[in-house]
Design a protein around this motif. Structure first.
Motif, PDB file in Angstrom:
ATOM      1  N   SER A 110       5.466  -0.936  -6.763  1.00 13.36           N
ATOM      2  CA  SER A 110       4.294  -1.219  -7.602  1.00 13.36           C
ATOM      3  C   SER A 110       4.667  -2.107  -8.776  1.00 13.36           C
ATOM      4  CB  SER A 110       3.684   0.090  -8.093  1.00 13.36           C
ATOM      5  OG  SER A 110       2.585  -0.151  -8.942  1.00 13.36           O
ATOM      6  N   ASN A 111       5.795  -1.800  -9.426  1.00 12.97           N
ATOM      7  CA  ASN A 111       6.255  -2.645 -10.535  1.00 12.97           C
ATOM      8  C   ASN A 111       6.646  -4.042 -10.049  1.00 12.97           C
ATOM      9  OD1 ASN A 111       5.953  -0.749 -12.641  1.00 12.97           O
ATOM     10  ND2 ASN A 111       7.893   0.222 -12.116  1.00 12.97           N
ATOM     11  N   ASN A 157       5.876  -3.047 -15.461  1.00 11.96           N
ATOM     12  CA  ASN A 157       4.840  -4.021 -15.129  1.00 11.96           C
ATOM     13  C   ASN A 157       3.542  -3.366 -14.690  1.00 11.96           C
ATOM     14  OD1 ASN A 157       6.584  -6.207 -15.636  1.00 11.96           O
ATOM     15  ND2 ASN A 157       7.408  -6.117 -13.566  1.00 11.96           N
ATOM     16  N   LYS A 158       3.646  -2.216 -14.040  1.00 15.95           N
ATOM     17  CA  LYS A 158       2.454  -1.526 -13.578  1.00 15.95           C
ATOM     18  C   LYS A 158       1.545  -1.155 -14.735  1.00 15.95           C
ATOM     19  CE  LYS A 158       1.036   2.684 -11.153  1.00 15.95           C
ATOM     20  NZ  LYS A 158       1.518   3.920 -10.478  1.00 15.95           N
ATOM     21  N   LEU A 159       2.124  -0.713 -15.844  1.00 12.73           N
ATOM     22  CA  LEU A 159       1.321  -0.327 -17.009  1.00 12.73           C
ATOM     23  C   LEU A 159       0.681  -1.553 -17.660  1.00 12.73           C
ATOM     24  CD1 LEU A 159       3.662   2.341 -18.661  1.00 12.73           C
ATOM     25  CD2 LEU A 159       1.743   2.693 -17.104  1.00 12.73           C
ATOM     26  N   LEU A 188      11.138  -8.280 -12.291  1.00 11.43           N
ATOM     27  CA  LEU A 188      10.517  -7.527 -11.209  1.00 11.43           C
ATOM     28  C   LEU A 188      10.299  -6.066 -11.548  1.00 11.43           C
ATOM     29  CD1 LEU A 188      12.424  -9.014  -8.148  1.00 11.43           C
ATOM     30  CD2 LEU A 188      10.197  -9.657  -9.068  1.00 11.43           C
ATOM     31  N   ARG A 189      10.782  -5.608 -12.684  1.00  9.13           N
ATOM     32  CA  ARG A 189      10.614  -4.202 -13.055  1.00  9.13           C
ATOM     33  C   ARG A 189       9.742  -4.018 -14.283  1.00  9.13           C
ATOM     34  NH1 ARG A 189      15.690  -0.576 -13.597  1.00  9.13           N
ATOM     35  NH2 ARG A 189      13.953   0.856 -13.915  1.00  9.13           N
ATOM     36  N   ASN A 190       9.986  -4.789 -15.327  1.00  6.51           N
ATOM     37  CA  ASN A 190       9.276  -4.544 -16.575  1.00  6.51           C
ATOM     38  C   ASN A 190       9.038  -5.840 -17.329  1.00  6.51           C
ATOM     39  OD1 ASN A 190      11.859  -5.055 -17.914  1.00  6.51           O
ATOM     40  ND2 ASN A 190      12.416  -2.989 -17.274  1.00  6.51           N
ATOM     41  N   THR A 191       8.191  -5.711 -18.338  1.00  2.48           N
ATOM     42  CA  THR A 191       7.895  -6.791 -19.265  1.00  2.48           C
ATOM     43  C   THR A 191       8.532  -6.459 -20.609  1.00  2.48           C
ATOM     44  OG1 THR A 191       5.803  -7.282 -18.157  1.00  2.48           O
ATOM     45  CG2 THR A 191       6.061  -8.087 -20.404  1.00  2.48           C
ATOM     46  N   THR A 192       9.298  -7.388 -21.157  1.00  3.48           N
ATOM     47  CA  THR A 192      10.036  -7.148 -22.399  1.00  3.48           C
ATOM     48  C   THR A 192       9.298  -7.798 -23.559  1.00  3.48           C
ATOM     49  OG1 THR A 192      12.114  -7.151 -21.153  1.00  3.48           O
ATOM     50  CG2 THR A 192      12.260  -7.358 -23.549  1.00  3.48           C
TER      51      THR A 192
END
Length: 313
Positions: free
Chosen positions: A130-131, A181-183, A164-168
């Motif tokens: 999902s992320n 990223n999903k949030l 591919l996992r998160n936004t910083t």
């Protein structure tokens, strides 16, 4: 004599069976050899197709990566997309090779096994996938990109990376926040950098003895003289209320800004300029004053006065 005859008959029967088995084995091996000879052209063609698809996958992967470099997508997302394309080309080559060799049953079994394995992997890595897909979506859409000043999931900061996992996010205090990223995709996103202009809102108050027309004129002139990045931009000034100690007003003007920090800097500069202009024109910015009224008169008793409770000698 009868026992000897029976043994000879038994030995003859076993040798006959071995000879028959050997003939069947030779026949089977001959059939396999014939099948190999017949299928050899298809086998060579299948190997050629798979080899071409394997080498072609590398070329296509580099071509896709070169084309993606022209976009604003993240490098990690570009590499992942190029690898996915490479794997798809190899899988297509494998399917064609198995079809050339008439191994349709093997192909069906492989596809069924891949479907079951993909379902199991998808359930096990549901959050990660999902992320990942959310990261691809964030890299493709124009709502957010590196360098933007955004507010999401109760955090405010500059976007410094989207993988591919998160936004910083880099917050104003120079601390980094890593948001899945999903949030970011599912929750509200406020992008302060989506436009090149921003409105600065400033509130203040002046004393009741002030000339309100002069206050408005001085304030608007200061803003127009020092914040003229946007030609013909309107400076809005209006009084809002009669406060406890002052008549309050609100000031609004536009600036060129891509970050929240630009708005904060402009607001601080405007406060200093307005304060200097008010001092030059004897305009008072009052602070709250509280008046205490005593209903009963206060008496101060001296130290040398006798206490009323003492008795006379």
């Amino acid at each position: 004599m009868n026992f000897l005859f029976a043994d000879n008959k038994k030995n003859f029967s076993m040798s006959e069976q071995l000879e028959t088995a050997w003939d069947k084995l030779q026949e089977k091996l001959g059939g396999w050899f014939d099948s190999i000879i017949v299928s050899l052209p298809n086998f060579l063609l299948a190997v050629l197709v798979f080899g071409v698809s394997f080498f072609l996958s590398g070329y296509i992967s580099k071509l896709i990566l070169k084309l993606l470099h022209r976009t604003k997508m993240q490098r990690s997302v570009k590499i992942m997309i190029s690898k996915i394309v490479s794997v798809v080309v190899i899988v297509v080559g494998l399917i064609l090779a198995l079809g050339i060799m008439n191994l349709n049953k093997v192909l069906t079994t492989m596809l069924a096994g891949a479907g079951v394995a993909g379902l199991a992997i998808g359930l096990a890595l549901q959050g990660t996938l999902s992320n990942t897909f959310s990261g691809i979506m964030l890299s493709v859409v124009d709502n957010i990109k590196i360098g933007d000043w955004v507010s999401t999931n109760d955090y405010v900061g500059e976007v410094v990376d989207i993988n591919l996992r998160n936004t910083t996010l880099k917050q104003p205090d120079n601390k980094y926040v890593y948001i899945p990223n999903k949030l970011v995709v599912e929750n509200t996103l406020k992008n302060f950098s989506s436009t090149t202009t921003a409105k600065v809102i400033l509130t203040c108050g002046v004393g009741y003895e002030s000339d309100l027309s002069l206050v408005e004129e001085v304030t608007t002139n200061v803003i127009k003289e020092n914040f003229n990045d946007i030609p013909n931009s309107e400076v809005q000034f209006f009084y809002t209320e009669f406060g406890d100690s002052s008549i309050n007003f609100e000031l609004r003007f536009w600036i060129i800004a891509k970050k929240q920090m630009d708005i904060n800097i402009a607001k601080g500069k405007a406060i200093m300029l307005i304060k200097s202009a008010f001092d030059a024109n004897d305009i008072n910015i009052p602070f709250p004053i509280r008046t205490i009224n005593f209903t009963n008169p206060m008496t101060i008793k001296g130290n040398n006065q006798p206490n009323s409770n003492q008795s006379d000698n």
